[in-house]
Design an enzyme around this catalytic site. Structure first.
Site, short mmCIF file in Angstrom:
data_model
loop_
_atom_site.label_atom_id
_atom_site.label_comp_id
_atom_site.label_asym_id
_atom_site.label_seq_id
_atom_site.Cartn_x
_atom_site.Cartn_y
_atom_site.Cartn_z
N GLU A 1 29.23 40.67 46.55
CA GLU A 1 30.27 39.81 47.12
C GLU A 1 31.50 40.67 47.35
O GLU A 1 32.00 41.32 46.43
CB GLU A 1 30.60 38.68 46.13
CG GLU A 1 31.62 37.72 46.67
CD GLU A 1 31.99 36.64 45.66
OE1 GLU A 1 32.33 36.99 44.52
OE2 GLU A 1 31.92 35.46 46.02
N CYS B 1 34.32 31.54 48.26
CA CYS B 1 33.05 31.79 47.56
C CYS B 1 31.85 31.36 48.39
O CYS B 1 30.79 31.96 48.32
CB CYS B 1 33.05 31.06 46.23
SG CYS B 1 33.51 29.35 46.42
N GLU C 1 31.05 27.61 38.39
CA GLU C 1 31.01 27.80 39.85
C GLU C 1 31.42 29.25 40.09
O GLU C 1 32.58 29.59 39.93
CB GLU C 1 32.00 26.86 40.55
CG GLU C 1 31.77 25.39 40.28
CD GLU C 1 30.55 24.85 40.99
OE1 GLU C 1 29.94 25.57 41.80
OE2 GLU C 1 30.21 23.69 40.74
N GLY D 1 48.67 31.16 31.81
CA GLY D 1 48.64 32.39 31.02
C GLY D 1 47.44 33.22 31.39
O GLY D 1 46.72 32.92 32.35
N VAL E 1 44.74 32.83 27.06
CA VAL E 1 44.68 31.37 27.21
C VAL E 1 43.25 30.91 27.55
O VAL E 1 42.74 29.95 26.96
CB VAL E 1 45.69 30.91 28.28
CG1 VAL E 1 45.57 29.43 28.54
CG2 VAL E 1 47.10 31.26 27.83
N GLY E 2 42.61 31.61 28.50
CA GLY E 2 41.25 31.21 28.90
C GLY E 2 40.29 31.23 27.71
O GLY E 2 39.58 30.26 27.44
N LYS F 1 44.05 25.70 32.99
CA LYS F 1 44.66 27.03 33.09
C LYS F 1 44.43 27.59 34.49
O LYS F 1 43.30 27.91 34.86
CB LYS F 1 44.06 27.99 32.07
CG LYS F 1 44.83 29.30 32.02
CD LYS F 1 44.06 30.48 31.53
CE LYS F 1 43.39 31.27 32.60
NZ LYS F 1 44.29 31.95 33.55
P1 NAD Z 1 38.06 35.62 37.58
O1 NAD Z 1 36.74 35.35 37.02
O2 NAD Z 1 38.66 36.95 37.35
O3 NAD Z 1 39.13 34.59 37.04
C1 NAD Z 1 38.97 33.21 37.14
C2 NAD Z 1 39.77 32.52 36.05
O4 NAD Z 1 39.22 32.87 34.79
C3 NAD Z 1 41.24 32.91 36.00
O5 NAD Z 1 42.02 31.80 35.67
C4 NAD Z 1 41.27 33.93 34.87
O6 NAD Z 1 42.52 34.03 34.23
C5 NAD Z 1 40.24 33.35 33.93
N1 NAD Z 1 39.66 34.30 32.99
C6 NAD Z 1 39.55 35.64 33.12
N2 NAD Z 1 38.95 36.16 32.04
C7 NAD Z 1 38.66 35.13 31.21
C8 NAD Z 1 38.02 35.03 29.94
N3 NAD Z 1 37.56 36.11 29.30
N4 NAD Z 1 37.87 33.81 29.40
C9 NAD Z 1 38.31 32.71 30.04
N5 NAD Z 1 38.94 32.74 31.23
C10 NAD Z 1 39.10 33.94 31.82
O7 NAD Z 1 37.93 35.27 39.13
P2 NAD Z 1 38.99 35.45 40.27
O8 NAD Z 1 39.10 36.90 40.54
O9 NAD Z 1 40.22 34.68 39.95
O10 NAD Z 1 38.28 34.68 41.48
C11 NAD Z 1 37.40 35.29 42.34
C12 NAD Z 1 35.97 34.95 42.00
O11 NAD Z 1 35.80 33.55 41.91
C13 NAD Z 1 34.99 35.37 43.07
O12 NAD Z 1 33.89 36.00 42.48
C14 NAD Z 1 34.57 34.08 43.73
O13 NAD Z 1 33.34 34.09 44.34
C15 NAD Z 1 34.63 33.13 42.62
N6 NAD Z 1 34.80 31.77 43.13
C16 NAD Z 1 33.75 30.89 43.05
C17 NAD Z 1 33.88 29.60 43.55
C18 NAD Z 1 32.76 28.59 43.47
O14 NAD Z 1 33.02 27.41 43.62
N7 NAD Z 1 31.55 28.97 43.23
C19 NAD Z 1 35.08 29.21 44.11
C20 NAD Z 1 36.11 30.13 44.17
C21 NAD Z 1 35.97 31.40 43.67
#
Ligand code: NAD
Length: 475
Positions: free
Chosen positions: A382, A285, A251, A207, A212-213, A176
């Site tokens: 962050e 990140c 991650e 989604g 979906v998550g 997803k």
């Molecule tokens: P996010 O956590 O909002 O979303 C990430 C993914 O999770 C998306 O696909 C989202 O739809 C899904 N998601 C959201 N709520 C969910 C739930 N309740 N259950 C399952 N899935 C769900 O993050 P973002 O805003 O897309 O990305 C930014 C963040 O990601 C930053 O904090 C960044 O540091 C982190 N990041 C970490 C790494 C790493 O390798 N450590 C790499 C890239 C980004």
């Protein structure tokens, strides 16, 4: 003649389930953050699509997991060829959906993803010997169906590192992508079909996170969840997965330190740190977002950082000479501006902000923040925008203490005249990666976090092991 909008290839409303595109019927629009125009859409799938995808992945697991490594390597190689054939479109889609400058899109999004896929082909071609411990044979077996949930900042890379490692391990996947950036994920799925991967090995269910998550995380037939994203969502996923004792690889965020020791080349270190803090418009990140310098060279470091930040070209991501494109969304831009404004009103010195408020696109110029205390919000949180904080330290112990004074532990840097000295300091940093004197990123070395940056490792052999089970057979 212009193509009718909804007929454009980036308008999608389907999910890849069991080797075929299934119409979902509802779609989520995708915005180009540079133009603020709608440029495509992705399916808004539901739990029923996740269920069908998991069922397909489970069925495909039977033969995929038992296939000899050499045959799986052939399939992954076919996927690599098919993805590489889409390189130009992947770059265009990355520029369009992320707003990443074309140079960054090409190198840090697309080419590195192709290299990583190739690295897993190579890994599978090396004979994997089962380990002997006394009278036991220790087998490494595929863990099962893997749910891959990815963020928007490096959409193709994040998906490829999970999917390639999982497939190489003999697992099948249900992926997803982030709602904001699904276009490159569709291209990866198209490539998997063109490469004739067996049906059900790769499933794509675009989604929302909550529909979906969560359906992936809570599905009883998903064995491992590999998640990259925010710490808040990661911790919710870990809690939900605990109910079924599902394995989770997380991650998450970072607030990494770049520690400049007194005998380092200050100018080189500062320049590289500003570049790290601002690459992909600060939405990385592992970016080094805290620069730690000896107190007696603090002013010099701040002025070097300010100079470098001022040299970076902010603008149209389609141009080859652009260093920073827009941030991903209006919301992300507001978050960044609010954090900087709060730091300023708390007494921090902030380099002059170029006002982009009247521009089209979610632009923010790079910002250097100084005169802050280690506990300040801008130092601890962050930002996920092109913002670097500069902190002074007195002694080496001090530098290590400040570097480790964070909830996160994803990456970091040490700069020194003497490499052995740098390594000694690197050993004291509680973080998953440390680069000494600007050493190159290694796609075969494990990547992952300490503390609230998550657990589990990605890339190379360690990334593969996240998707393996271990079995001892006594003989
Ligand atoms: P996010 O956590 O909002 O979303 C990430 C993914 O999770 C998306 O696909 C989202 O739809 C899904 N998601 C959201 N709520 C969910 C739930 N309740 N259950 C399952 N899935 C769900 O993050 P973002 O805003 O897309 O990305 C930014 C963040 O990601 C930053 O904090 C960044 O540091 C982190 N990041 C970490 C790494 C790493 O390798 N450590 C790499 C890239 C980004």
């Amino acid at each position: 003649m212009t193509e009718p909008r909804a007929a454009h290839r980036w308008y999608r409303d389907d999910a890849l389930i069991d080797g075929a595109w299934v119409k979902v019927g509802a779609a989520i629009p995708v915005e180009n953050p540079a133009t603020e125009q709608e440029i495509g859409s992705a399916a808004s799938s539901g739990p029923e699509h996740v269920d069908a995808a998991v069922t397909a992945a489970r069925a495909a697991f039977e033969s995929w997991s038992r296939m000899p490594d050499s045959e799986r390597a052939d399939h992954l190689q076919a996927l690599h060829i098919s993805l590489a054939a889409r390189r130009d479109e992947l770059v265009a889609a990355t520029v369009a959906e992320v707003g990443a400058p074309v140079r960054v899109a090409r190198e840090a999004h697309v080419d590195i993803s192709l290299d990583i896929l190739a690295s897993y082909v190579d890994l599978l071609r090396v004979e994997q010997l089962d380990e002997r411990i006394g009278n036991s044979l220790v087998l490494r077996e595929p863990a099962g169906v893997v749910g891959c949930i990815t963020p928007w900042n490096y959409p193709l890379y994040q998906l490829v590192i999970k999917v390639a490692a999982a497939l190489a391990a003999g697992c099948t996947v249900v992926a997803k992508p982030a709602e904001l950036t699904p276009l490159t994920a569709y291209l990866l799925a198209d490539a998997s079909l063109a490469a004739a991967l067996p049906a059900g090995v790769v499933n794509l269910v675009p989604g929302s996170g909550t529909r979906v998550g969560e359906a992936i995380v809570t599905h009883p037939d998903v064995d491992v969840v590999s998640f990259t994203g925010s710490t808040g969502v990661g911790s919710r996923i870990a809690a939900q997965a605990a109910a079924s004792l599902k394995r989770v690889c997380l991650e998450l965020g970072g607030k990494s330190a770049s520690v400049v020791l007194p005998d380092a080349d200050l100018e080189t270190a500062v320049r590289a740190t500003v570049d790290s803090a601002t690459v992909n418009t600060g939405q990385t990140c592992s970016a080094w977002t805290r620069l730690l310098v000896p107190a007696q060279r603090y002013d010099e470091a701040v002025s070097l950082a300010t100079k470098r930040a001022g040299e970076l070209v902010v603008g149209d991501p389609q141009h080859e000479d652009t260093d920073l494109g827009p941030l991903i969304s209006a919301r992300q831009r507001q978050t960044v501006l609010d954090l900087v404004a709060r730091a300023r009103s708390a007494g921090a010195v902030v380099t002059e902000l170029v006002d982009h408020s009247g521009d089209t696109g979610h632009y923010v110029s790079p910002v250097v923040v100084s005169e802050v205390a280690p506990g300040d919000q801008i130092v601890q949180q962050e930002v996920f925008g092109p913002v670097l904080v500069v902190l002074p330290y007195d002694t080496e112990d001090d530098a290590v203490r400040i570097a480790n004074d964070t909830d996160y532990g994803l990456a970091g840097a040490v700069w020194a005249g003497d490499e052995a000295h740098a390594l000694a300091v690197a050993r004291r940093l509680r973080t998953g990666q440390v680069d000494v004197n600007g050493a190159e990123f290694n796609i075969d070395a494990p990547f992952g976090g300490y503390k609230k940056s998550g657990y589990g490792r990605e890339l190379g052999r360690f990334g593969l092991e996240e998707f393996q089970q271990i079995k001892s057979v006594q003989l």
